[in-house]
Design a protein around this motif. Structure first.
Motif: not given
Length: 169
Positions: A54-74
């Motif tokens: 689930a973490f890999v899937a969510v991070m993949g979505i956010h990497v694709f949309t350019g929101a990887a840093l906010p996802a890591v912060a969250g």
């Protein structure tokens, strides 16, 4: 808003609720919560492989949309916010890891709201679950509460509430 503030206050943009990325994020969290809730009710554990996927899937979505840093912060802010209840054994480590995946998907404050809603649902739904647990499980596992199931209920309620609010504005 900076990437850290976005990770804390929310990654999903409610102004564009019906966007594909918001919907994919919420549906992936609903799918994760469904499987986690099922395994949590059956065995009182949430498997690490499920949380990792689930973490890999969510991070993949956010990497694709350019929101990887906010996802890591969250992810990290949610982990810090929910560390104390985990240490005090309010819930298990699987629930803590599940909350961090939600933090990566939604942001820290929406996750805190969602888990607060889930704890309210747990107060209402815990009695029927405990009766079922005492009937079919060993005493040590029956004493614990399957929070994953209630997180699923809270996620579904929050998703429907936001969907209805945005549909009729």
């Amino acid at each position: 808003m900076g990437w850290f503030a976005q990770g804390v206050f929310g990654i999903c943009d409610f102004q564009f609720w019906w966007s594909v990325t918001n919907q994919i994020t919420w549906w992936s969290l609903l799918a994760y919560a469904t499987v986690a809730g099922w395994t949590d009710v059956r065995s009182r554990t949430i498997p690490n492989w499920l949380t990792s996927a689930a973490f890999v899937a969510v991070m993949g979505i956010h990497v694709f949309t350019g929101a990887a840093l906010p996802a890591v912060a969250g992810f990290f802010v949610t982990g810090m916010l929910f560390l104390m209840p985990t240490i005090l054994k309010v819930w298990g480590q699987g629930d803590w890891k599940m909350a961090m995946v939600y933090g990566a998907g939604l942001g820290a404050l929406p996750t805190v709201f969602l888990w607060s809603l889930s704890m309210l649902v747990a107060k209402v739904g815990n009695h029927p679950i405990s009766i079922w647990s005492r009937k079919f499980m060993t005493n040590s596992k029956a004493a614990s509460m399957p929070l994953g199931l209630f997180v699923l209920c809270g996620t579904a309620v929050a998703y429907l509430a936001v969907s209805l609010c945005t549909a009729f504005r």
